[in-house]
Design an enzyme around this catalytic site. Structure first.
Site, PDB file in Angstrom:
ATOM      1  CD1 TRP A 139     -37.745 -41.019   4.073  1.00  0.00           C
ATOM      2  CD2 TRP A 139     -38.100 -38.836   4.394  1.00  0.00           C
ATOM      3  NE1 TRP A 139     -36.698 -40.337   3.490  1.00  0.00           N
ATOM      4  CE2 TRP A 139     -36.889 -39.001   3.675  1.00  0.00           C
ATOM      5  CE3 TRP A 139     -38.530 -37.543   4.705  1.00  0.00           C
ATOM      6  CZ2 TRP A 139     -36.107 -37.920   3.278  1.00  0.00           C
ATOM      7  CZ3 TRP A 139     -37.759 -36.466   4.297  1.00  0.00           C
ATOM      8  CH2 TRP A 139     -36.559 -36.655   3.594  1.00  0.00           C
ATOM      9  CG  ASP A 218     -43.109 -35.343   2.653  1.00  0.00           C
ATOM     10  OD1 ASP A 218     -42.731 -35.003   1.519  1.00  0.00           O
ATOM     11  OD2 ASP A 218     -42.386 -35.963   3.450  1.00  0.00           O
ATOM     12  CE  LYS A 255     -38.124 -41.096  -4.453  1.00  0.00           C
ATOM     13  NZ  LYS A 255     -37.616 -39.999  -3.614  1.00  0.00           N
TER      14      LYS A 255
END
Length: 409
Positions: A139, A218, A255
């Site tokens: 990311w 993460d 999300k």
């Protein structure tokens, strides 16, 4: 040059200090500026329904309706206790660490804020390392965030030919500086969608423990990836229960609850004892105070309501299945269409990858052509958000990709 500009003192801000726009957010800016009626945005990592619209989860609507009246006072530095308790229970239920009160937690500004707090907290420790390890690719914000707070960011290769490069990853992992933190994508690797198998996770865990690395999980897609929170969190449970190592988890509710703009997350440390958890939580409280003082309240109340109300939580579990199933369906639609068109290349990678993103592996020239000629927008790494596809645009996307690959190198 005006008289005013001639007499003005030199600015502290020089041309060489100009920072380029963020590559991901700039895709959305260009998309919004395009007036083509059939444009497609595959850059932003947000879920869309089959009409291409943002989806407020039914469970979140239920929670919002049930909140009642509340004031707008500051939350405690560590965040809303009801949310922290529910999110910690969700993440660590059934573990020895939770039963023995070995968990430190702090509400964060979504996953990004959780990573920031972990990085700052670990730097405060007497055993602090100067290095931190991330995957290559990863990311985009990992490098920026950790470099900004003073870490030497080292990379471990993880991707080759459309799959997780286990051999390269393990070779680099064995050379990692002992005692250093390492960022692990719990599931749905961003940007590649290529995760280790469980057997590979076990091998990775053995090296992490051997070299005394500090795992930072993460966790932006728990539940969103497979439809099951527990299934997606398996690597965390394995490291915690089987390897018995200390670790951190950076949990985002963006999300899996669709609470993107509410910025709701949780950073937690699973430590070796109740006393070390107390120490860890004191450090988290201090670094939170030194950055934002107190986290936002509204989204935390919504998330707590979802998790603490059995009927709403049951609906949330259905919502997770709805989102993950639609994304898998779009993967299949893209793959089938590319096969039908006999598009050059092996597109089985799209089916083998998981989560929100697919990694196409096409050139920057081809990406620019897709945007300029076909109004298909994606980041320059060729990561596409599968959630941006739907029944009305998936064939058009496949056709644009096919034509681009046949004509542009």
């Amino acid at each position: 040059m005006t008289a005013d500009s001639q007499s003005a003192s030199p600015s502290a801000f020089q041309a060489k200090d100009l920072v380029s726009p963020d590559v991901q957010f700039d895709v959305t800016r260009r998309f919004l500026a395009d007036d083509h009626p059939d444009k497609i945005n595959l850059g932003q990592g947000t879920y869309r329904d089959d009409n291409g619209q943002p989806w407020v989860l039914p469970s979140v609507q239920m929670a919002k309706a049930g909140l009642g009246d509340f004031n707008h006072e500051y939350l405690p530095i560590l965040g809303l206790k009801a949310y922290r308790d529910e999110a910690t229970q969700l993440l660590y239920k059934g573990t020895r660490a939770l039963a023995q009160n070995r968990i430190a937690s702090c509400q964060s500004l979504s996953g990004t804020g959780a990573l920031l707090l972990v990085g700052l907290a670990l730097k405060r420790l007497s055993s602090a390392s100067k290095d931190i390890y991330v995957t290559d690719p990863t990311w985009v914000n990992h490098r920026l965030l950790f470099a900004t707070i003073g870490y030497n960011v080292a990379e471990i290769p993880c991707y080759k030919d459309g799959a997780f490069d286990f051999d390269a990853y393990m070779t680099a992992l064995r050379k990692a500086t002992p005692g250093s933190p390492i960022v692990l994508h719990t599931c749905a690797h961003n940007p590649t969608g290529c995760d280790p198998t469980r057997e590979q996770w076990m091998a990775i865990g053995a090296i992490v423990k051997e070299r005394r690395l500090f795992p930072i999980f993460d966790s932006a897609y728990l539940g969103f990836n497979s439809g099951s929170f527990d299934e997606d969190a398996w690597p965390i449970y394995y490291f915690l229960e089987k390897l018995d190592v200390e670790l951190a988890v950076c949990l985002s509710m963006a999300k899996n609850m669709g609470l993107y703009g509410e910025r709701i997350g949780l950073v937690s440390f699973a430590t070796s004892s109740q006393e070390t958890a107390r120490i860890a939580e004191s450090v988290l409280e201090s670094v939170q105070r030194g950055t934002i003082t107190a986290p936002p309240a509204y989204g935390a109340r919504v998330a707590a309501k979802v998790l603490s109300t059995s009927s709403i939580r049951e609906q949330w579990q259905k919502d997770l299945v709805t989102m993950s199933s639609r994304i898998r369906l779009m993967r299949k639609r893209v793959y089938d269409e590319l096969v039908r068109l006999q598009t050059p290349g092996d597109w089985s990678r799209i089916m083998n990858q998981t989560g929100m993103f697919a990694y196409l592996g096409i050139s920057k020239t081809q990406i620019r052509h897709l945007e300029e000629q076909h109004h298909v927008f994606m980041v320059e790494t060729s990561r596409v958000s599968v959630a941006g596809l739907n029944e009305s645009n998936v064939r058009r996307f496949a056709k644009a990709l096919d034509q681009t690959l046949r004509n542009i190198e």
